[in-house]
Scaffold this motif. Sequence first.
Motif, PDB file in Angstrom:
ATOM      1  N   ALA A   1      11.521  56.407  -0.213  1.00 49.96           N
ATOM      2  CA  ALA A   1      12.589  57.117   0.487  1.00 49.96           C
ATOM      3  C   ALA A   1      13.748  56.179   0.780  1.00 49.96           C
ATOM      4  CB  ALA A   1      12.059  57.735   1.778  1.00 49.96           C
ATOM      5  N   SER A   2      13.427  54.949   1.168  1.00 45.24           N
ATOM      6  CA  SER A   2      14.474  53.961   1.436  1.00 45.24           C
ATOM      7  C   SER A   2      15.255  53.641   0.174  1.00 45.24           C
ATOM      8  CB  SER A   2      13.841  52.687   2.000  1.00 45.24           C
ATOM      9  OG  SER A   2      14.804  51.674   2.186  1.00 45.24           O
ATOM     10  N   GLU A   3      14.571  53.508  -0.954  1.00 48.28           N
ATOM     11  CA  GLU A   3      15.233  53.151  -2.204  1.00 48.28           C
ATOM     12  C   GLU A   3      16.057  54.321  -2.757  1.00 48.28           C
ATOM     13  OE1 GLU A   3      15.571  50.383  -3.770  1.00 48.28           O
ATOM     14  OE2 GLU A   3      14.267  49.150  -2.537  1.00 48.28           O
ATOM     15  N   PHE A   4      15.503  55.511  -2.756  1.00 49.39           N
ATOM     16  CA  PHE A   4      16.185  56.660  -3.337  1.00 49.39           C
ATOM     17  C   PHE A   4      17.193  57.294  -2.383  1.00 49.39           C
ATOM     18  CE2 PHE A   4      12.286  57.009  -6.136  1.00 49.39           C
ATOM     19  CZ  PHE A   4      12.944  56.626  -7.294  1.00 49.39           C
ATOM     20  N   GLY A   5      17.154  56.920  -1.098  1.00 45.68           N
ATOM     21  CA  GLY A   5      18.099  57.478  -0.146  1.00 45.68           C
ATOM     22  C   GLY A   5      17.887  58.948   0.122  1.00 45.68           C
ATOM     23  N   GLN A   6      16.635  59.379   0.076  1.00 44.07           N
ATOM     24  CA  GLN A   6      16.307  60.792   0.243  1.00 44.07           C
ATOM     25  C   GLN A   6      14.836  60.882   0.620  1.00 44.07           C
ATOM     26  OE1 GLN A   6      18.449  63.478  -2.487  1.00 44.07           O
ATOM     27  NE2 GLN A   6      16.487  64.393  -2.954  1.00 44.07           N
ATOM     28  N   PRO A   7      14.433  61.878   1.420  1.00 43.83           N
ATOM     29  CA  PRO A   7      13.022  61.968   1.797  1.00 43.83           C
ATOM     30  C   PRO A   7      12.115  62.092   0.585  1.00 43.83           C
ATOM     31  CG  PRO A   7      14.357  63.445   3.139  1.00 43.83           C
ATOM     32  CD  PRO A   7      15.247  62.928   2.052  1.00 43.83           C
ATOM     33  N   VAL A   8      10.976  61.421   0.654  1.00 43.16           N
ATOM     34  CA  VAL A   8       9.946  61.521  -0.375  1.00 43.16           C
ATOM     35  C   VAL A   8       8.677  62.028   0.296  1.00 43.16           C
ATOM     36  CG1 VAL A   8       8.559  60.272  -2.074  1.00 43.16           C
ATOM     37  CG2 VAL A   8      10.970  59.665  -1.747  1.00 43.16           C
ATOM     38  N   ILE A   9       8.122  63.112  -0.235  1.00 48.29           N
ATOM     39  CA  ILE A   9       6.941  63.745   0.345  1.00 48.29           C
ATOM     40  C   ILE A   9       5.747  63.490  -0.559  1.00 48.29           C
ATOM     41  CG2 ILE A   9       5.915  65.931   1.086  1.00 48.29           C
ATOM     42  CD1 ILE A   9       8.742  66.937   1.647  1.00 48.29           C
ATOM     43  N   ASP A  10       4.666  63.034   0.024  1.00 45.66           N
ATOM     44  CA  ASP A  10       3.467  62.702  -0.738  1.00 45.66           C
ATOM     45  C   ASP A  10       2.738  63.973  -1.166  1.00 45.66           C
ATOM     46  OD1 ASP A  10       1.197  61.627  -1.839  1.00 45.66           O
ATOM     47  OD2 ASP A  10       0.319  60.998   0.072  1.00 45.66           O
ATOM     48  N   LYS A  11       2.762  64.239  -2.466  1.00 46.60           N
ATOM     49  CA  LYS A  11       2.033  65.357  -3.045  1.00 46.60           C
ATOM     50  C   LYS A  11       1.001  64.862  -4.068  1.00 46.60           C
ATOM     51  CE  LYS A  11       4.543  68.759  -1.172  1.00 46.60           C
ATOM     52  NZ  LYS A  11       3.996  69.853  -0.326  1.00 46.60           N
ATOM     53  N   ALA A  12       0.738  63.554  -4.057  1.00 50.03           N
ATOM     54  CA  ALA A  12      -0.151  62.977  -5.071  1.00 50.03           C
ATOM     55  C   ALA A  12      -1.625  63.222  -4.765  1.00 50.03           C
ATOM     56  CB  ALA A  12       0.113  61.478  -5.201  1.00 50.03           C
ATOM     57  N   GLY A  13      -1.970  63.433  -3.503  1.00 51.80           N
ATOM     58  CA  GLY A  13      -3.358  63.689  -3.153  1.00 51.80           C
ATOM     59  C   GLY A  13      -4.261  62.467  -3.221  1.00 51.80           C
ATOM     60  N   LEU A  14      -3.677  61.283  -3.125  1.00 50.93           N
ATOM     61  CA  LEU A  14      -4.453  60.041  -3.180  1.00 50.93           C
ATOM     62  C   LEU A  14      -4.639  59.523  -1.757  1.00 50.93           C
ATOM     63  CD1 LEU A  14      -2.597  58.358  -6.188  1.00 50.93           C
ATOM     64  CD2 LEU A  14      -4.714  59.696  -6.239  1.00 50.93           C
ATOM     65  N   THR A  15      -5.876  59.390  -1.326  1.00 48.58           N
ATOM     66  CA  THR A  15      -6.155  59.092   0.076  1.00 48.58           C
ATOM     67  C   THR A  15      -6.596  57.658   0.329  1.00 48.58           C
ATOM     68  OG1 THR A  15      -8.431  59.890  -0.190  1.00 48.58           O
ATOM     69  CG2 THR A  15      -6.784  61.486   0.545  1.00 48.58           C
ATOM     70  N   GLY A  16      -6.716  56.857  -0.721  1.00 45.42           N
ATOM     71  CA  GLY A  16      -7.190  55.495  -0.548  1.00 45.42           C
ATOM     72  C   GLY A  16      -6.082  54.519  -0.232  1.00 45.42           C
ATOM     73  N   LYS A  17      -6.433  53.225  -0.288  1.00 42.35           N
ATOM     74  CA  LYS A  17      -5.473  52.144  -0.182  1.00 42.35           C
ATOM     75  C   LYS A  17      -5.513  51.353  -1.480  1.00 42.35           C
ATOM     76  CE  LYS A  17      -5.578  51.736   4.848  1.00 42.35           C
ATOM     77  NZ  LYS A  17      -5.761  50.831   6.013  1.00 42.35           N
ATOM     78  N   TYR A  18      -4.359  50.831  -1.895  1.00 41.53           N
ATOM     79  CA  TYR A  18      -4.241  50.332  -3.257  1.00 41.53           C
ATOM     80  C   TYR A  18      -3.519  48.995  -3.319  1.00 41.53           C
ATOM     81  CZ  TYR A  18      -5.314  55.250  -3.899  1.00 41.53           C
ATOM     82  OH  TYR A  18      -5.909  56.490  -3.829  1.00 41.53           O
ATOM     83  N   ASP A  19      -3.845  48.253  -4.391  1.00 39.99           N
ATOM     84  CA  ASP A  19      -3.153  47.014  -4.727  1.00 39.99           C
ATOM     85  C   ASP A  19      -2.325  47.258  -5.982  1.00 39.99           C
ATOM     86  OD1 ASP A  19      -4.659  45.967  -2.687  1.00 39.99           O
ATOM     87  OD2 ASP A  19      -5.808  44.582  -3.931  1.00 39.99           O
ATOM     88  N   PHE A  20      -1.088  46.782  -5.980  1.00 39.92           N
ATOM     89  CA  PHE A  20      -0.250  46.911  -7.177  1.00 39.92           C
ATOM     90  C   PHE A  20       0.971  46.017  -7.052  1.00 39.92           C
ATOM     91  CE2 PHE A  20       1.063  50.366  -4.292  1.00 39.92           C
ATOM     92  CZ  PHE A  20       2.427  50.128  -4.170  1.00 39.92           C
ATOM     93  N   VAL A  21       1.638  45.797  -8.169  1.00 42.12           N
ATOM     94  CA  VAL A  21       2.942  45.148  -8.212  1.00 42.12           C
ATOM     95  C   VAL A  21       3.876  46.086  -8.956  1.00 42.12           C
ATOM     96  CG1 VAL A  21       4.293  43.179  -9.009  1.00 42.12           C
ATOM     97  CG2 VAL A  21       1.953  42.830  -8.176  1.00 42.12           C
ATOM     98  N   LEU A  22       4.964  46.467  -8.312  1.00 42.08           N
ATOM     99  CA  LEU A  22       5.951  47.374  -8.894  1.00 42.08           C
ATOM    100  C   LEU A  22       7.226  46.596  -9.144  1.00 42.08           C
ATOM    101  CD1 LEU A  22       6.955  50.236  -9.652  1.00 42.08           C
ATOM    102  CD2 LEU A  22       7.537  50.568  -7.236  1.00 42.08           C
TER     103      LEU A  22
END
Length: 308
Positions: free
Chosen positions: A233-254
């Motif tokens: 949301a901060s990057e796109f300048g617009q609200p982002v709503i989680d519709k992915a349905g992923l409930t865990g915690k994750y490691d990644f590099v973007l």
Amino acid sequence: MKTDDAVPKLNSDINPLLIAAGWMILAIPSSLGQAGAVTKPASSLPANAPYVATMTFDVASVRESQPDVNAGFVVGGGFMPHTTILRLSNFDIRNLLAIAYGLQHYQLEGVPNEFSRAMFNVSAKADSDADARLAALSNEQQRLEQQHMVQAFLADRFKLKAHWETKEGDVYNLVVAKGGPKLGAEGSGPPSAEELKNFGDDPIPPLYEKSDGRGYDYIAHGCAMGQLVSMLASEFGQPVIDKAGLTGKYDFVLKFRGRWDQDRKADDMDPLLPLNQAIQEELGLKVVAAKGPVHVLVIDHVEKPSEN
């Protein structure tokens, strides 16, 4: 200029603050005009009662700055960690409100035109006893107290009056892309030796930003989806709503440069993808334009402060 109120940065300086999902929502109960309010003793509050912030600055100085826009200027500052000491340089009213309420600029309505170019230098603090009390609180409680201090400061010096509204507006839904998510499970990408050295005794945030001057890396160690959508949301300048349905915690590099593929020139051969493509290629997620609820802070009244 982009402000980032939720995601820690890692360039030459390290900000170990953690992002918190629903930051803006958590800030709403600390309403305007509550400075110095008396709260019930902790023993009389229900165990699940929300924390009520009450702290205010003892002294505060604000002056309108006059930066040379042609020569360039620095916008920066914040609270010294675990204290009531606040130092800000060349902050406009939108950035001040972002600190006070944990919001993004797209969540502001009604800022008067007279503030369009005005910037301010702020110096404020409470006493040493307040610092000691603050340092004994949890990170979340410290954040709420620091927000409340800035809210009370704006109400006092800028005569700020505002209210929250929820409106239907443009949002992005974060969904799983074709092929499924590519997020690593928590613990699959342990901190590197460099990260452990850089953060030292401070906990490594679940999500933070690092820049090498060419693009950006968002590095996650146990990141929840709420934290990821706050960053997007901060990057796109617009609200982002989680519709992915992923409930865990994750490691990644973007890794990415820029926001949208349409922002890149046709002859741009940089291998770094824009953000909208990077989240799909690297994380197996994508954003889809939609309509949804947008929480906005509506400015009813604000005026330039007298200097002192």
